[in-house]
Write an enzyme that holds these catalytic residues in place. Structure first.
Site, mmCIF file in Angstrom:
data_model
loop_
_atom_site.group_PDB
_atom_site.id
_atom_site.type_symbol
_atom_site.label_atom_id
_atom_site.label_comp_id
_atom_site.label_asym_id
_atom_site.label_seq_id
_atom_site.Cartn_x
_atom_site.Cartn_y
_atom_site.Cartn_z
ATOM 1 N N GLU A 18 30.043 6.872 -10.552
ATOM 2 C CA GLU A 18 30.258 7.026 -9.110
ATOM 3 C C GLU A 18 28.940 7.436 -8.475
ATOM 4 O O GLU A 18 28.163 8.183 -9.076
ATOM 5 C CB GLU A 18 31.325 8.084 -8.777
ATOM 6 N N GLU A 60 36.180 14.164 -13.738
ATOM 7 C CA GLU A 60 35.652 15.319 -12.998
ATOM 8 C C GLU A 60 36.367 16.648 -13.213
ATOM 9 O O GLU A 60 36.876 17.251 -12.255
ATOM 10 C CB GLU A 60 35.615 14.984 -11.508
HETATM 11 C C1 BG6 Z 1 34.692 11.940 -6.676
HETATM 12 C C2 BG6 Z 1 36.036 11.452 -7.109
HETATM 13 O O1 BG6 Z 1 34.694 13.310 -6.725
HETATM 14 O O2 BG6 Z 1 34.304 11.730 -5.373
HETATM 15 C C3 BG6 Z 1 36.612 10.326 -6.278
HETATM 16 O O3 BG6 Z 1 36.039 11.099 -8.469
HETATM 17 C C4 BG6 Z 1 36.329 10.609 -4.814
HETATM 18 O O4 BG6 Z 1 37.974 10.236 -6.564
HETATM 19 C C5 BG6 Z 1 34.832 10.661 -4.611
HETATM 20 O O5 BG6 Z 1 36.916 9.704 -3.940
HETATM 21 C C6 BG6 Z 1 34.413 10.920 -3.170
HETATM 22 O O6 BG6 Z 1 35.049 12.055 -2.685
HETATM 23 P P1 BG6 Z 1 35.882 12.014 -1.343
HETATM 24 O O7 BG6 Z 1 36.513 13.347 -1.226
HETATM 25 O O8 BG6 Z 1 34.910 11.731 -0.280
HETATM 26 O O9 BG6 Z 1 36.891 10.936 -1.521
#
Ligand code: BG6
Length: 479
Positions: free
Chosen positions: A378, A167
């Site tokens: 993700e 990211e």
């Molecule tokens: C992504 C990241 O941006 O979102 C993860 O790669 C992250 O590391 C995920 O945990 C969710 O974001 P957050 O801030 O809710 O943990």
């Protein structure tokens, strides 16, 4: 129309990252990463758990892999903690640290789970921050090469799929959460784009290394990606959405697939004094380190409208509290675009718009523009979960979210998108990057709170059983 469905070799799994799940942050030879320092600060300021124990995956990894196997995973995306392998960033390897990843990868392979390895997920060794301010310095590129070459050589016969840096686009937006930036430099926003340029060089080197060393290996970046919609059909808003797309999305994809900086974005950045310094030879290196696929992290879409030239430059805000509507601001790029909430979409408690159609849109859009295979590395719903007295977690809201997104992937594939894998966030509960452990994403509940790590007992949520059925039916049984 012929509906193709998911192919037999489609990879079903989920994702995590090292500092968010492993724990053992300052033991077994590992030294601090910048995330250990940033999260300690978050604990002191906001009461969010530190990365010290996280989900204690370091001590539970066999149990965790067994749970993945039980769900039917055929892939698992995780990251390697640079400071576990090289506690000082370079130099001596920590034998115990690399052994942890050997054991994890072997455990996955024994269970027929394909490892998808991310080389870097926000956790730069703290030693390199102390030495030269980490990613702010170009010196980091050669140290990253040293680390990446070692890891790729070590696992070249066991790991086929590699993602380089997690990211970059999100790092530019939330740089003080994802990198340690000294206070006195935080007002110099050109440095955000300079860090990104250093990451582009590191990414290209890692791609080149995979191409050289891994027989049949495939490599790409993992990008945080959101399609941008115009707030209204006013032509100025439509133009603003295009500008936001160029700076948020095109600016990265064009590097990975074409080896160039998107011209419109670069012209804008130059006009504001924000463009990175590029040295002779950099663009040749970037071109040489081409990507084979793109790993996509998709949570929500974005919305943009026109922004006056006179506005002040601002970057994205954060909802620190998990109370809807508490997001503390939106990005403004004066004269180019400004981000705003999308009134057509519902949001999570942390103000992230929920938009399954956005996933179909971006998969088709990227496929059409770049004609490369894609992976979802993700996708998920950050939510408060409740553990009932009889030890259950009824997370129907998460099932609904995931089901709608899987439908969108399927639709995009019916229209020609080539998607290799679905690895939602996250395999098990873990430490959120910005909201502690109370914001949960996993299929498996990890019994701990921000204040108390307890025993980190694992408990299967309702979504665990739903995902298991979905995988068993090769993506057909969505109910
Ligand atoms: C992504 C990241 O941006 O979102 C993860 O790669 C992250 O590391 C995920 O945990 C969710 O974001 P957050 O801030 O809710 O943990």
């Amino acid at each position: 129309m012929l509906k193709k469905g998911f192919p037999d070799d489609f990879l079903w799994g989920a994702s995590t990252s090292a500092y968010q799940v492993e724990g053992a942050a300052l033991s077994h030879g590992k030294k601090a990463s910048q995330q250990d320092i940033i999260n300690k600060d978050n604990y002191e300021k906001r009461g969010f758990a530190t990365a010290e124990i996280a989900s204690d995956h370091y001590h539970h990894f066999k149990e965790d892999v067994a749970l993945m196997k039980e769900m039917g995973f055929t892939a698992y995306r995780f990251s390697i903690a640079w400071s576990r392998v090289f506690p000082d960033g370079t130099g001596e390897v920590n034998e115990e640290g690399i052994q942890f990843y050997r054991d994890l990868i072997d455990e996955l392979l024994i269970h027929g789970i394909e490892p998808i390895v991310t080389l870097y997920h926000y956790d730069l060794p703290w030693a390199l921050v102390e030495k030269y301010h980490g990613w702010l310095s170009r010196e980091v590129v050669k140290d990253f090469e040293y680390y990446a070459a070692y890891i790729i050589e070590e696992f070249k016969d066991k790991v086929k799929y590699w993602t380089t840096i997690n990211e970059q686009s999100i790092i530019v937006q939330f740089w003080t959460q994802k990198c340690f930036i000294p206070r006195e430099l935080q007002s110099n926003h050109q440095l955000r784009y300079q860090i990104n340029h250093h990451m582009n060089l590191a990414h290209a080197i890692a791609c080149r290394l995979v191409h050289e060393k891994v027989p049949g290996g495939l490599v790409g970046a993992a990008i945080g990606y959101a399609p941008v919609y115009p707030l209204t059909s006013k032509p100025e808003d439509v133009m603003a959405a295009q500008n936001a797309h160029d700076l948020h999305n095109g600016y990265y994809l064009d590097i990975y697939f074409k080896g160039i900086y998107t011209e419109s974005a670069m012209i804008y950045l130059e006009s504001k004094g924000l463009a990175p310094d590029i040295e002779p030879g950099d663009m040749e290196l970037i071109k040489e380190g081409y990507s084979d696929f793109l790993a996509l992290n998709y949570y929500s879409s974005e919305c943009a409208k026109a922004c006056l030239k006179e506005e002040e430059l601002r970057f994205a805000g954060v909802n620190w509290t998990g109370v809807k509507g508490a997001m503390d601001g939106h990005e403004h790029q004066p004269g180019f675009f400004q981000m705003c909430p999308n009134p057509m979409l519902d949001t999570t408690d942390w103000d992230w718009a929920i938009d399954p159609t956005g996933l179909e849109y971006l998969l088709r859009d990227i496929s059409m523009r770049y004609n490369k295979p894609l992976m979802i590395t993700e996708n998920g719903l950050g939510a408060y979960d409740t553990l009932t007295e009889d030890g259950k977690v009824h997370d129907s809201y998460r099932i609904n979210y995931l089901r709608d997104h899987v439908r969108s992937i399927k639709k995009s594939m019916d229209f020609g998108a080539k998607v290799l894998a679905y690895c939602p966030w996250s395999a098990i509960d873990l430490l959120s990057t910005s909201n502690g452990v109370k914001k949960r994403y996993g299929f498996v509940y990890v019994d701990r709170t921000d204040d108390d790590p307890k025993e980190c007992t694992r408990i299967r949520k309702d979504s665990f059983f739903w995902y298991k059925k979905l995988i068993e039916s090769k993506g057909e049984d969505l109910e």
